[in-house]
Design a protein around this motif. Structure first.
Motif, PDB file in Angstrom:
ATOM      1  N   LYS A 103       7.357  -9.853  -2.445  1.00  0.00           N
ATOM      2  CA  LYS A 103       6.813  -8.491  -2.535  1.00  0.00           C
ATOM      3  C   LYS A 103       7.287  -7.887  -3.844  1.00  0.00           C
ATOM      4  O   LYS A 103       8.476  -7.759  -4.089  1.00  0.00           O
ATOM      5  CB  LYS A 103       7.285  -7.650  -1.366  1.00  0.00           C
ATOM      6  CG  LYS A 103       6.688  -6.269  -1.325  1.00  0.00           C
ATOM      7  CD  LYS A 103       7.187  -5.554  -0.093  1.00  0.00           C
ATOM      8  CE  LYS A 103       6.520  -4.245   0.126  1.00  0.00           C
ATOM      9  NZ  LYS A 103       7.070  -3.589   1.322  1.00  0.00           N
ATOM     10  N   LEU A 104       6.350  -7.513  -4.694  1.00  0.00           N
ATOM     11  CA  LEU A 104       6.684  -6.973  -6.010  1.00  0.00           C
ATOM     12  C   LEU A 104       6.871  -5.460  -5.998  1.00  0.00           C
ATOM     13  O   LEU A 104       7.734  -4.943  -6.690  1.00  0.00           O
ATOM     14  CB  LEU A 104       5.596  -7.367  -7.008  1.00  0.00           C
ATOM     15  CG  LEU A 104       5.371  -8.875  -7.160  1.00  0.00           C
ATOM     16  CD1 LEU A 104       4.144  -9.143  -8.024  1.00  0.00           C
ATOM     17  CD2 LEU A 104       6.603  -9.541  -7.733  1.00  0.00           C
ATOM     18  N   ALA A 105       6.040  -4.757  -5.214  1.00  0.00           N
ATOM     19  CA  ALA A 105       6.139  -3.295  -5.186  1.00  0.00           C
ATOM     20  C   ALA A 105       5.380  -2.725  -3.997  1.00  0.00           C
ATOM     21  O   ALA A 105       4.397  -3.304  -3.537  1.00  0.00           O
ATOM     22  CB  ALA A 105       5.573  -2.708  -6.472  1.00  0.00           C
ATOM     23  N   ASP A 106       5.863  -1.584  -3.531  1.00  0.00           N
ATOM     24  CA  ASP A 106       5.094  -0.760  -2.603  1.00  0.00           C
ATOM     25  C   ASP A 106       4.296   0.212  -3.447  1.00  0.00           C
ATOM     26  O   ASP A 106       4.733   0.613  -4.529  1.00  0.00           O
ATOM     27  CB  ASP A 106       6.027   0.029  -1.678  1.00  0.00           C
ATOM     28  CG  ASP A 106       6.619  -0.839  -0.588  1.00  0.00           C
ATOM     29  OD1 ASP A 106       5.844  -1.518   0.098  1.00  0.00           O
ATOM     30  OD2 ASP A 106       7.853  -0.827  -0.438  1.00  0.00           O
ATOM     31  N   VAL A 107       3.132   0.585  -2.970  1.00  0.00           N
ATOM     32  CA  VAL A 107       2.264   1.504  -3.707  1.00  0.00           C
ATOM     33  C   VAL A 107       2.046   2.736  -2.842  1.00  0.00           C
ATOM     34  O   VAL A 107       1.677   2.628  -1.677  1.00  0.00           O
ATOM     35  CB  VAL A 107       0.913   0.836  -4.042  1.00  0.00           C
ATOM     36  CG1 VAL A 107       0.004   1.788  -4.784  1.00  0.00           C
ATOM     37  CG2 VAL A 107       1.129  -0.447  -4.830  1.00  0.00           C
ATOM     38  N   GLU A 108       2.313   3.902  -3.422  1.00  0.00           N
ATOM     39  CA  GLU A 108       2.099   5.169  -2.736  1.00  0.00           C
ATOM     40  C   GLU A 108       1.075   5.973  -3.516  1.00  0.00           C
ATOM     41  O   GLU A 108       1.123   6.007  -4.740  1.00  0.00           O
ATOM     42  CB  GLU A 108       3.406   5.969  -2.668  1.00  0.00           C
ATOM     43  CG  GLU A 108       4.530   5.260  -1.960  1.00  0.00           C
ATOM     44  CD  GLU A 108       5.839   6.019  -2.037  1.00  0.00           C
ATOM     45  OE1 GLU A 108       5.954   6.966  -2.861  1.00  0.00           O
ATOM     46  OE2 GLU A 108       6.747   5.674  -1.273  1.00  0.00           O
ATOM     47  N   ILE A 109       0.185   6.627  -2.799  1.00  0.00           N
ATOM     48  CA  ILE A 109      -0.798   7.491  -3.438  1.00  0.00           C
ATOM     49  C   ILE A 109      -0.381   8.927  -3.139  1.00  0.00           C
ATOM     50  O   ILE A 109      -0.393   9.359  -1.988  1.00  0.00           O
ATOM     51  CB  ILE A 109      -2.218   7.201  -2.939  1.00  0.00           C
ATOM     52  CG1 ILE A 109      -2.564   5.742  -3.242  1.00  0.00           C
ATOM     53  CG2 ILE A 109      -3.219   8.154  -3.569  1.00  0.00           C
ATOM     54  CD1 ILE A 109      -3.831   5.259  -2.615  1.00  0.00           C
ATOM     55  N   HIS A 110       0.046   9.647  -4.172  1.00  0.00           N
ATOM     56  CA  HIS A 110       0.519  11.029  -4.037  1.00  0.00           C
ATOM     57  C   HIS A 110      -0.635  11.973  -4.352  1.00  0.00           C
ATOM     58  O   HIS A 110      -1.256  11.866  -5.404  1.00  0.00           O
ATOM     59  CB  HIS A 110       1.669  11.293  -5.012  1.00  0.00           C
ATOM     60  CG  HIS A 110       2.906  10.531  -4.673  1.00  0.00           C
ATOM     61  ND1 HIS A 110       4.083  11.153  -4.377  1.00  0.00           N
ATOM     62  CD2 HIS A 110       3.156   9.200  -4.576  1.00  0.00           C
ATOM     63  CE1 HIS A 110       5.012  10.253  -4.117  1.00  0.00           C
ATOM     64  NE2 HIS A 110       4.472   9.046  -4.237  1.00  0.00           N
ATOM     65  N   PHE A 111      -0.888  12.880  -3.429  1.00  0.00           N
ATOM     66  CA  PHE A 111      -1.943  13.874  -3.621  1.00  0.00           C
ATOM     67  C   PHE A 111      -1.329  15.119  -4.237  1.00  0.00           C
ATOM     68  O   PHE A 111      -0.324  15.632  -3.754  1.00  0.00           O
ATOM     69  CB  PHE A 111      -2.624  14.188  -2.292  1.00  0.00           C
ATOM     70  CG  PHE A 111      -3.296  12.993  -1.691  1.00  0.00           C
ATOM     71  CD1 PHE A 111      -4.545  12.603  -2.122  1.00  0.00           C
ATOM     72  CD2 PHE A 111      -2.659  12.241  -0.714  1.00  0.00           C
ATOM     73  CE1 PHE A 111      -5.173  11.481  -1.580  1.00  0.00           C
ATOM     74  CE2 PHE A 111      -3.269  11.125  -0.169  1.00  0.00           C
ATOM     75  CZ  PHE A 111      -4.529  10.740  -0.601  1.00  0.00           C
ATOM     76  N   GLU A 112      -1.936  15.600  -5.319  1.00  0.00           N
ATOM     77  CA  GLU A 112      -1.380  16.725  -6.059  1.00  0.00           C
ATOM     78  C   GLU A 112      -2.211  17.994  -5.955  1.00  0.00           C
ATOM     79  O   GLU A 112      -1.752  19.056  -6.335  1.00  0.00           O
ATOM     80  CB  GLU A 112      -1.200  16.326  -7.529  1.00  0.00           C
ATOM     81  CG  GLU A 112      -0.220  15.176  -7.681  1.00  0.00           C
ATOM     82  CD  GLU A 112      -0.118  14.660  -9.103  1.00  0.00           C
ATOM     83  OE1 GLU A 112      -1.074  14.867  -9.888  1.00  0.00           O
ATOM     84  OE2 GLU A 112       0.903  14.040  -9.408  1.00  0.00           O
ATOM     85  N   GLU A 113      -3.434  17.891  -5.461  1.00  0.00           N
ATOM     86  CA  GLU A 113      -4.324  19.048  -5.372  1.00  0.00           C
ATOM     87  C   GLU A 113      -5.068  19.029  -4.050  1.00  0.00           C
ATOM     88  O   GLU A 113      -5.172  17.999  -3.396  1.00  0.00           O
ATOM     89  CB  GLU A 113      -5.343  19.027  -6.518  1.00  0.00           C
ATOM     90  CG  GLU A 113      -4.750  19.149  -7.891  1.00  0.00           C
ATOM     91  CD  GLU A 113      -5.817  19.103  -8.979  1.00  0.00           C
ATOM     92  OE1 GLU A 113      -7.008  19.220  -8.662  1.00  0.00           O
ATOM     93  OE2 GLU A 113      -5.444  18.957 -10.148  1.00  0.00           O
ATOM     94  N   GLY A 114      -5.605  20.178  -3.700  1.00  0.00           N
ATOM     95  CA  GLY A 114      -6.469  20.273  -2.540  1.00  0.00           C
ATOM     96  C   GLY A 114      -5.714  20.283  -1.223  1.00  0.00           C
ATOM     97  O   GLY A 114      -4.500  20.510  -1.159  1.00  0.00           O
TER      98      GLY A 114
END
Length: 129
Positions: A16-27
């Motif tokens: 496993k190279l990395a976990d990926v997170e999607i951060h929401f900044e608007e709305g």
């Protein structure tokens, strides 16, 4: 929206190279993050593999997977007849390619050099002469 990578430096599992997170900044989703995507070392030695969340379910023929990343267009999957919409598959592929390409950029960066400690002049701080 911002994609954030949590690198797996020497952790387990090793592939496993990395976990990926999607951060929401608007709305409406501002301040939230979506987790569950990850980047893995390919078993074949090719480009890293990007995995997105899915849920398994049992059928009479075995186990199937319900993909959680798919087209947001209502009825898109049923319009194709066989449950696979080419436009939706392309959108998922573009997302995975983006995550993979950005990971490669990060992985190619040199490690940050250590911050040099302040040099002392031999005098104690606050000492007046």
């Amino acid at each position: 929206m911002r994609v954030h990578y949590v690198l797996n430096h020497g952790g387990t599992p090793a592939s496993k190279l990395a976990d990926v997170e999607i951060h929401f900044e608007e709305g409406l989703l501002a301040g939230l993050k979506l987790v569950g995507c990850s980047v893995w070392r390919s078993k074949k030695g090719d480009a890293p593999t990007v995995l997105v969340p899915s849920r398994s379910y049992a059928t009479a023929g075995g186990v199937r997977y319900y993909e959680l990343l798919r087209s947001s267009v209502d009825g898109a999957a049923s319009a194709a007849g066989n449950g696979e919409d080419p436009a939706a598959k392309l959108a998922v592929r573009r997302f995975k390619d983006y995550v993979r390409d950005e990971y490669r950029k990060i992985a190619a960066l040199p490690d940050e050099p250590p911050v040099p400690a302040e040099r002392s002049s031999g005098k104690k701080a606050g000492a007046a002469r």
